[in-house]
Design a protein around this motif. Structure first.
Motif, PDB file in Angstrom:
ATOM      1  N   GLN A  56       0.891  -1.223  -0.091  1.00 45.04           N
ATOM      2  CA  GLN A  56       0.052   0.048   0.045  1.00 45.04           C
ATOM      3  C   GLN A  56       0.787   1.250   0.019  1.00 45.04           C
ATOM      4  OE1 GLN A  56      -3.475   0.065  -0.354  1.00 45.04           O
ATOM      5  NE2 GLN A  56      -2.974   2.202  -0.756  1.00 45.04           N
ATOM      6  N   HIS A  57       2.066   1.185   0.673  1.00 38.68           N
ATOM      7  CA  HIS A  57       2.681   2.433   0.986  1.00 38.68           C
ATOM      8  C   HIS A  57       3.549   2.684  -0.400  1.00 38.68           C
ATOM      9  CE1 HIS A  57       6.780   0.543   0.650  1.00 38.68           C
ATOM     10  NE2 HIS A  57       6.098  -0.623   1.477  1.00 38.68           N
ATOM     11  N   LEU A  59       1.970   1.890  -3.592  1.00 40.99           N
ATOM     12  CA  LEU A  59       1.006   2.445  -4.337  1.00 40.99           C
ATOM     13  C   LEU A  59       0.690   3.725  -3.983  1.00 40.99           C
ATOM     14  CD1 LEU A  59      -1.057   2.013  -6.564  1.00 40.99           C
ATOM     15  CD2 LEU A  59      -2.432   0.986  -4.785  1.00 40.99           C
ATOM     16  N   ASP A  60       0.713   4.265  -2.835  1.00 49.02           N
ATOM     17  CA  ASP A  60       0.295   5.647  -2.353  1.00 49.02           C
ATOM     18  C   ASP A  60       1.262   6.497  -2.896  1.00 49.02           C
ATOM     19  OD1 ASP A  60      -1.863   4.844  -1.106  1.00 49.02           O
ATOM     20  OD2 ASP A  60      -0.752   4.638   1.135  1.00 49.02           O
ATOM     21  N   SER A  61       2.826   6.102  -2.914  1.00 51.74           N
ATOM     22  CA  SER A  61       3.886   6.796  -3.285  1.00 51.74           C
ATOM     23  C   SER A  61       3.750   7.102  -4.842  1.00 51.74           C
ATOM     24  CB  SER A  61       5.247   6.192  -2.932  1.00 51.74           C
ATOM     25  OG  SER A  61       5.429   6.037  -1.655  1.00 51.74           O
ATOM     26  N   LYS A  63       0.996   6.775  -6.729  1.00 51.25           N
ATOM     27  CA  LYS A  63       0.011   7.772  -6.641  1.00 51.25           C
ATOM     28  C   LYS A  63       0.181   9.424  -6.590  1.00 51.25           C
ATOM     29  CE  LYS A  63      -3.883   4.580  -6.245  1.00 51.25           C
ATOM     30  NZ  LYS A  63      -5.310   4.244  -5.566  1.00 51.25           N
ATOM     31  N   ALA A  64       1.003   9.579  -5.630  1.00 51.27           N
ATOM     32  CA  ALA A  64       1.374  11.103  -5.180  1.00 51.27           C
ATOM     33  C   ALA A  64       2.167  11.606  -6.275  1.00 51.27           C
ATOM     34  CB  ALA A  64       2.015  11.054  -3.850  1.00 51.27           C
ATOM     35  N   ASN A  67      -0.095  12.290  -9.320  1.00 53.55           N
ATOM     36  CA  ASN A  67      -0.796  13.319  -9.176  1.00 53.55           C
ATOM     37  C   ASN A  67       0.217  14.605  -9.483  1.00 53.55           C
ATOM     38  OD1 ASN A  67      -3.184  14.941  -8.314  1.00 53.55           O
ATOM     39  ND2 ASN A  67      -1.998  14.923  -6.306  1.00 53.55           N
ATOM     40  N   TYR A  73      -2.236   7.070 -12.434  1.00 55.62           N
ATOM     41  CA  TYR A  73      -1.104   6.623 -12.009  1.00 55.62           C
ATOM     42  C   TYR A  73      -0.652   5.348 -12.685  1.00 55.62           C
ATOM     43  CZ  TYR A  73      -4.238   2.876  -9.577  1.00 55.62           C
ATOM     44  OH  TYR A  73      -4.842   1.890  -9.494  1.00 55.62           O
TER      45      TYR A  73
END
Length: 89
Positions: A56-57, A59-61, A63-64, A67, A73
């Motif tokens: 998850q971390h 994927l979050d990176s 996506k950031a 963005n 993404y």
């Protein structure tokens, strides 16, 4: 003097045709001197859907980062993969 050309066989699948041309010389079947340039518009490469499990971390990176670049993404992942693959060849 014209060369006698072989008849191109009928193929039941695209895979069968690909296998044929991988093992046969097209100059025995086509007169390339009579070929004319053609432009195919709006062609898109064939794509294949895959499933990829990411922490998850991570994927979050991603996506950031996407963005910040104002791109989806998944598109950014494809860009990065393409860049890495080209760098390896």
């Amino acid at each position: 003097m014209s060369k006698h050309l072989k008849k191109i066989p009928e193929f039941s699948t695209e895979t069968e045709e690909q296998q044929f041309w991988e093992t046969h010389d097209s100059t025995e079947y086509l007169d390339w001197h009579q070929a004319q340039p053609v432009v195919f518009t709006n062609l898109k490469p064939t794509t294949k859907t895959i499933s990829l499990r990411l922490p998850q971390h991570l994927l979050d990176s991603i996506k950031a980062a996407a963005n910040a670049r104002d791109v989806p993404y998944q598109s950014l992942i494809k860009i990065w993969l393409q860049e890495k693959a080209q760098g390896q060849s």
